[in-house]
Motif scaffolding. Structure first.
Motif, PDB file in Angstrom:
ATOM      1  N   ASN A 139       0.845  -1.187   0.000  1.00  8.04           N
ATOM      2  CA  ASN A 139       0.000   0.000   0.000  1.00  8.04           C
ATOM      3  C   ASN A 139       0.884   1.242   0.000  1.00  8.04           C
ATOM      4  O   ASN A 139       2.110   1.146   0.004  1.00  8.04           O
ATOM      5  N   LYS A 140       0.261   2.401  -0.005  1.00  3.69           N
ATOM      6  CA  LYS A 140       1.003   3.648  -0.159  1.00  3.69           C
ATOM      7  C   LYS A 140       2.027   3.844   0.951  1.00  3.69           C
ATOM      8  O   LYS A 140       3.128   4.342   0.719  1.00  3.69           O
ATOM      9  N   GLU A 141       1.692   3.424   2.178  1.00  4.89           N
ATOM     10  CA  GLU A 141       2.587   3.646   3.309  1.00  4.89           C
ATOM     11  C   GLU A 141       3.814   2.735   3.293  1.00  4.89           C
ATOM     12  O   GLU A 141       4.812   3.012   3.944  1.00  4.89           O
ATOM     13  N   SER A 142       3.745   1.632   2.571  1.00  2.00           N
ATOM     14  CA  SER A 142       4.849   0.666   2.612  1.00  2.00           C
ATOM     15  C   SER A 142       5.563   0.513   1.274  1.00  2.00           C
ATOM     16  O   SER A 142       6.189  -0.511   1.014  1.00  2.00           O
ATOM     17  N   MET A 143       5.475   1.514   0.404  1.00  2.00           N
ATOM     18  CA  MET A 143       6.161   1.465  -0.885  1.00  2.00           C
ATOM     19  C   MET A 143       7.665   1.283  -0.677  1.00  2.00           C
ATOM     20  O   MET A 143       8.253   1.876   0.238  1.00  2.00           O
ATOM     21  N   LEU A 144       8.294   0.474  -1.522  1.00  2.00           N
ATOM     22  CA  LEU A 144       9.727   0.209  -1.397  1.00  2.00           C
ATOM     23  C   LEU A 144      10.528   1.277  -2.137  1.00  2.00           C
ATOM     24  O   LEU A 144      10.211   1.645  -3.262  1.00  2.00           O
ATOM     25  N   THR A 145      11.585   1.735  -1.492  1.00  2.00           N
ATOM     26  CA  THR A 145      12.475   2.701  -2.129  1.00  2.00           C
ATOM     27  C   THR A 145      13.415   1.986  -3.085  1.00  2.00           C
ATOM     28  O   THR A 145      13.530   0.747  -3.075  1.00  2.00           O
ATOM     29  N   GLU A 146      14.118   2.768  -3.890  1.00  2.00           N
ATOM     30  CA  GLU A 146      15.090   2.194  -4.831  1.00  2.00           C
ATOM     31  C   GLU A 146      16.170   1.427  -4.071  1.00  2.00           C
ATOM     32  O   GLU A 146      16.607   0.354  -4.497  1.00  2.00           O
ATOM     33  N   GLU A 147      16.597   1.969  -2.935  1.00  2.14           N
ATOM     34  CA  GLU A 147      17.630   1.309  -2.136  1.00  2.14           C
ATOM     35  C   GLU A 147      17.128  -0.026  -1.594  1.00  2.14           C
ATOM     36  O   GLU A 147      17.858  -1.022  -1.590  1.00  2.14           O
ATOM     37  N   GLN A 148      15.873  -0.065  -1.159  1.00  2.00           N
ATOM     38  CA  GLN A 148      15.309  -1.326  -0.653  1.00  2.00           C
ATOM     39  C   GLN A 148      15.205  -2.373  -1.760  1.00  2.00           C
ATOM     40  O   GLN A 148      15.445  -3.560  -1.528  1.00  2.00           O
ATOM     41  N   LEU A 149      14.833  -1.932  -2.967  1.00  2.00           N
ATOM     42  CA  LEU A 149      14.771  -2.870  -4.092  1.00  2.00           C
ATOM     43  C   LEU A 149      16.155  -3.419  -4.428  1.00  2.00           C
ATOM     44  O   LEU A 149      16.310  -4.601  -4.741  1.00  2.00           O
ATOM     45  N   LEU A 150      17.164  -2.557  -4.365  1.00  3.38           N
ATOM     46  CA  LEU A 150      18.532  -3.008  -4.637  1.00  3.38           C
ATOM     47  C   LEU A 150      18.980  -4.027  -3.603  1.00  3.38           C
ATOM     48  O   LEU A 150      19.746  -4.944  -3.917  1.00  3.38           O
ATOM     49  N   ASN A 151      18.507  -3.892  -2.365  1.00  2.00           N
ATOM     50  CA  ASN A 151      18.832  -4.876  -1.332  1.00  2.00           C
ATOM     51  C   ASN A 151      18.169  -6.217  -1.616  1.00  2.00           C
ATOM     52  O   ASN A 151      18.669  -7.267  -1.202  1.00  2.00           O
ATOM     53  N   ILE A 152      17.049  -6.173  -2.314  1.00  2.00           N
ATOM     54  CA  ILE A 152      16.322  -7.409  -2.609  1.00  2.00           C
ATOM     55  C   ILE A 152      16.939  -8.166  -3.778  1.00  2.00           C
ATOM     56  O   ILE A 152      17.044  -9.396  -3.757  1.00  2.00           O
ATOM     57  N   ILE A 153      17.360  -7.447  -4.827  1.00  2.00           N
ATOM     58  CA  ILE A 153      17.697  -8.134  -6.079  1.00  2.00           C
ATOM     59  C   ILE A 153      19.014  -8.902  -6.022  1.00  2.00           C
ATOM     60  O   ILE A 153      19.241  -9.775  -6.854  1.00  2.00           O
ATOM     61  N   ASP A 154      19.875  -8.613  -5.060  1.00  2.00           N
ATOM     62  CA  ASP A 154      21.101  -9.399  -4.888  1.00  2.00           C
ATOM     63  C   ASP A 154      21.066 -10.057  -3.522  1.00  2.00           C
ATOM     64  O   ASP A 154      21.201  -9.394  -2.498  1.00  2.00           O
ATOM     65  N   GLN A 155      20.869 -11.370  -3.509  1.00  2.00           N
ATOM     66  CA  GLN A 155      20.723 -12.103  -2.258  1.00  2.00           C
ATOM     67  C   GLN A 155      21.873 -13.094  -2.088  1.00  2.00           C
ATOM     68  O   GLN A 155      22.208 -13.837  -3.007  1.00  2.00           O
ATOM     69  N   ARG A 156      22.457 -13.082  -0.906  1.00  2.16           N
ATOM     70  CA  ARG A 156      23.473 -14.080  -0.553  1.00  2.16           C
ATOM     71  C   ARG A 156      22.913 -14.937   0.570  1.00  2.16           C
ATOM     72  O   ARG A 156      22.649 -14.443   1.665  1.00  2.16           O
ATOM     73  N   LEU A 157      22.731 -16.220   0.301  1.00  2.00           N
ATOM     74  CA  LEU A 157      22.090 -17.132   1.243  1.00  2.00           C
ATOM     75  C   LEU A 157      23.052 -18.235   1.648  1.00  2.00           C
ATOM     76  O   LEU A 157      23.778 -18.786   0.799  1.00  2.00           O
ATOM     77  N   MET A 158      23.061 -18.564   2.919  1.00  2.00           N
ATOM     78  CA  MET A 158      23.890 -19.654   3.425  1.00  2.00           C
ATOM     79  C   MET A 158      23.023 -20.893   3.590  1.00  2.00           C
ATOM     80  O   MET A 158      22.012 -20.873   4.294  1.00  2.00           O
ATOM     81  N   LEU A 159      23.408 -21.972   2.930  1.00  2.00           N
ATOM     82  CA  LEU A 159      22.676 -23.233   3.037  1.00  2.00           C
ATOM     83  C   LEU A 159      23.684 -24.370   3.018  1.00  2.00           C
ATOM     84  O   LEU A 159      24.502 -24.473   2.094  1.00  2.00           O
ATOM     85  N   ASN A 160      23.630 -25.221   4.033  1.00  2.00           N
ATOM     86  CA  ASN A 160      24.575 -26.344   4.155  1.00  2.00           C
ATOM     87  C   ASN A 160      26.025 -25.873   4.065  1.00  2.00           C
ATOM     88  O   ASN A 160      26.845 -26.450   3.350  1.00  2.00           O
ATOM     89  N   HIS A 161      26.311 -24.778   4.778  1.00  2.00           N
ATOM     90  CA  HIS A 161      27.663 -24.211   4.856  1.00  2.00           C
ATOM     91  C   HIS A 161      28.172 -23.718   3.502  1.00  2.00           C
ATOM     92  O   HIS A 161      29.379 -23.580   3.295  1.00  2.00           O
ATOM     93  N   THR A 162      27.240 -23.491   2.580  1.00  2.00           N
ATOM     94  CA  THR A 162      27.618 -22.985   1.253  1.00  2.00           C
ATOM     95  C   THR A 162      26.879 -21.674   0.997  1.00  2.00           C
ATOM     96  O   THR A 162      25.687 -21.556   1.273  1.00  2.00           O
TER      97      THR A 162
END
Length: 736
Positions: free
Chosen positions: A402-425
């Motif tokens: 909704n209008k109050e929770s719109m994502l900023t450009e910086e927040q979108l940039l934080n989303i599009i590159d994800q580094r995830l740890m799974l099984n020590h990898t």
């Protein structure tokens, strides 16, 4: 309760429902003799008292057309090698991944098992069975097809049932306002107070899952002395003295009636393994009459809890992803459908697509990748905990804002590159994001909104964009492309294509030394469609080979006409990499040339440098077939690819064409000058004819001549012209 237990499939009702309707089986096979034998073998097959209807297609494009017109195909017998060596496999991927059809049973049949080894195909593609043509005798074929028709029927019935779950849930909730757990429980408390006449004390109802009582059980409703908006769990009420009674009621799965209080126990073990306990503190001993009334009422309460639990379970199946436990596509469609116009006007939808996820599935397996997606979902929820997230596809998510929770450009940039740890990898997931303001789609239905949003994200992914904003032009573009594709199919059938010829000129003498044929499309209403529009569309839709055959046919006719008019000038035409990888195209082209009686030296085939070099080991022998017959071979856009000197030296080509991008900046850019000099040097060293493309100014011509390049084509000499005008044009041009 399993999903299958929610539905009952009746053998007889299914058969009776469509007794006259045949089962549809599609045979995709370019060997017409073998296909005829398949059709003959299956023509008398009957499954569940219903005959089998055989649909046929002889190519991937024909199969796509048949599938688009028949949504109820149960089994596809799919040849691997058709227009291309992997055409069948690519069609299988399209059916599963693009069309999203997981029910149709795909049986791979091949006469060349070496082209698609069984273990590799079954591991990489969603294929249901694999057979060599030589092993499919009539009885075996009947058994295989019958078995898969039965499987398809059960899968189809289950899918239809699941698709109807949301309708069941919505209908059930409209019957009674008390099927929400909290409101139902509050009503129960009110009724108990009325039955036993509580004037002091209070009632509390709490719930927990599993077999063991926990003080952290969630409070559903409370009244009297137990009420209070800040009290969320049982431990907030300080009822430790009653814990032994709660434990006993849970273990015995029964009600307890004490002098000072009553504990009522209910559970729904077959649905969600939840225990519900009501503590009734009346501050006086209940009479036998009150106890009897409570016992009778408890039967209704128990049925009510079961009904509410079942509705919630149906809701969970209908609106929750069963793997990630997030909302699903049905939920999002419901939210978009019921969203008021004022709210929609101030809301947006974010589509997240995980790039290269199909490759990850092949590498790591489905279960491992589901864990990766689960970790990704946790990350996104941690970054934006108040937003509503739904899984809308295998590797696609949607966030409703909704209008109050719109994502900023910086927040979108934080989303599009994800580094995830799974099984020590550490895994790095790269996402593509489409941002859609719903006020731009106020008139669209929910399904259209979601489809347009996903198409926008896919468009960005194909173009290499990371973040894209939906614009109204995108809808127009998608709609126009769809209509143009339908027109393109019709144009191929009706031969609406023609060629124009652009001269190749000796820049020193001004004499014409040849032509390049360029394909054009004129619709029945006279409208000319630009090749920049229909060529990429044909490549995407797998129709480019049809267009290249059209171009070759018109080129042969034009060269024959020029020769009869006394002009022995070669004409070049384009061929795609897909063509040269397919023996049928090569055979068709050579047969057309032989039947025309035209000398091969009057023709030249053009391929781009990138195509020739990426598939060098296969393409070079194919090019040799043409050069051995006297047909010229031209490498187009030379200088834009990544040719190795060894490959260039052995390339079975006669001509190199310098790309227009270097000619445009000739004399202005040192890099462009160096490329031109390099290509001219290669031509001199290895005996290639060099042609400069896109020459438009006298300055460019002079630079080229000074460097030793004598042949060019471009608007400086002539624009492409209709074949009918070429003879007249040649008659006034300088002769060699």
């Amino acid at each position: 309760m399993s999903e299958l237990e929610l539905f009952h499939f009746s053998e007889s009702s299914i058969v009776d429902k469509a007794a006259a309707a045949p089962w549809k089986v599609l045979s995709v096979e370019d060997d017409l003799t073998y296909q005829a034998s398949l059709v003959y073998s299956l023509q008398d097959l009957v499954v569940y008292e219903r005959p089998v209807q055989i649909l046929t297609a002889n190519s991937v494009s024909e199969a796509a057309d048949v599938i688009s017109r028949n949504s109820d195909i149960s089994v596809i017998l799919l040849d691997v090698v058709m227009e291309e060596d992997d055409a069948g496999l690519r069609l299988a991927s399209t059916i599963r991944e693009v069309l999203g059809n997981s029910a149709v049973r795909i049986i791979l049949v091949t006469g060349q098992p070496g082209m698609a080894p069984r273990h590799e195909v079954m591991a990489k593609y969603d294929i249901d069975e694999y057979w060599n043509k030589s092993d499919l005798a009539r009885d075996t074929l009947h058994t295989v097809v019958s078995s898969h028709i039965r499987t398809w029927r059960y899968l189809s019935e289950l899918i239809q049932a699941k698709q109807g779950l949301q309708m069941v849930v919505d209908a059930a909730r409209s019957i009674s306002s008390k099927q929400n757990l909290v409101s139902f429980t509050e009503t129960v408390l009110n009724e108990i107070e009325r039955i036993i006449g509580i004037k002091q004390g209070g009632i509390v109802c709490f719930a927990y899952k599993g077999g063991d009582f926990s003080p952290e059980a969630r409070i559903l409703a409370a009244s009297g002395i137990y009420s209070g908006s800040t009290k969320k769990t049982l431990s907030d009420l300080q009822l430790a003295t009653y814990y032994p009674a709660f434990i006993a009621a849970t273990e015995q799965r029964s009600h307890l009636f004490d002098d000072d209080f009553t504990v009522l126990h209910f559970d729904t073990p077959q649905i969600d393994e939840t225990h519900y306990i009501l503590l009734v503190n009346s501050n006086h001993k209940l009479t036998d009459s009150h106890i009897n009334l409570l016992q009778v009422f408890s039967e209704n309460i128990n049925s009510g809890f079961t009904a509410v639990a079942l509705v919630n379970r149906l809701s969970d199946l209908a609106y929750r992803d069963q793997v990630l436990k997030s909302y699903n596509r049905n939920w999002l469609l419901r939210e978009l459908s019921t969203m008021p116009a004022e709210e929609k006007d101030e809301s947006s939808l974010i589509i997240l697509v995980v790039n290269d996820f199909t490759g990850m599935m092949v590498t790591f397996g489905e279960r491992y990748c589901e864990k990766l997606l689960s970790a990704l979902l946790v990350n996104i929820c941690d970054l934006h905990p108040n937003n509503l997230i739904a899984r809308t596809g295998d590797f696609t998510f949607a966030i409703l804002l909704n209008k109050e929770s719109m994502l900023t450009e910086e927040q979108l940039l934080n989303i599009i590159d994800q580094r995830l740890m799974l099984n020590h990898t550490v895994h790095r997931l790269r996402l593509t994001v489409a941002r859609v303001n719903l006020n731009l789609l106020m008139e669209c239905k929910a399904e259209q909104i979601l489809q347009l949003s996903e198409s926008t994200a896919n468009m960005a992914r194909l173009k290499g964009q990371r973040i894209i904003d939906y614009e109204p032009d995108i809808m127009l573009s998608i709609t126009a492309s769809h209509h143009l594709l339908m027109d393109l199919h019709s144009a191929i059938d009706n031969h609406e294509f023609f060629i124009v010829l652009q001269p190749k000129v000796n820049m020193t003498t001004g004499a014409t030394v040849g032509f390049e044929a360029l394909l054009r499309w004129r619709k029945p209403d006279g409208q000319i469609i630009s090749p920049t529009r229909f060529i990429p569309l044909a490549e995407t839709a797998g129709l480019i080979s049809h267009l290249d055959i059209e171009a070759a046919r018109h080129t042969i006719e034009a060269a024959t006409s020029l020769q009869k008019a006394g002009f022995n000038l070669p004409i070049s035409f384009n061929a795609s990499c897909a063509d040269l990888n397919h023996k049928d195209y090569i055979e068709s082209l050579l047969n057309m040339i032989v039947q025309s009686g035209l000398d091969g030296q009057m023709l030249e085939i053009e391929v781009t440098e990138s195509q020739a070099m990426q598939n060098y080991e296969y393409i070079n022998p194919v090019l040799k077939q043409f050069s051995d017959r006297g047909i010229g071979v031209s490498i187009d856009d030379f200088g834009t690819g990544y040719s190795s000197l060894a490959h260039v030296a052995n390339l079975k080509a006669t001509t190199l064409k310098i790309d227009k991008s270097f000619i445009d900046h000739l004399g202005e850019s040192a890099a462009g000058n160096h490329v031109v000099d390099m290509v001219l040097h290669l031509g001199k060293k290895f005996g290639f004819v060099i042609i400069a493309e896109g020459v438009e100014t006298e300055i460019q011509r002079q630079h080229l001549v000074n460097r030793g390049c004598h042949i060019a084509q471009g608007y400086l000499f002539s624009k492409p012209m209709p074949v009918s005008n070429v003879v007249e044009w040649l008659q006034v041009q300088p002769k060699i």
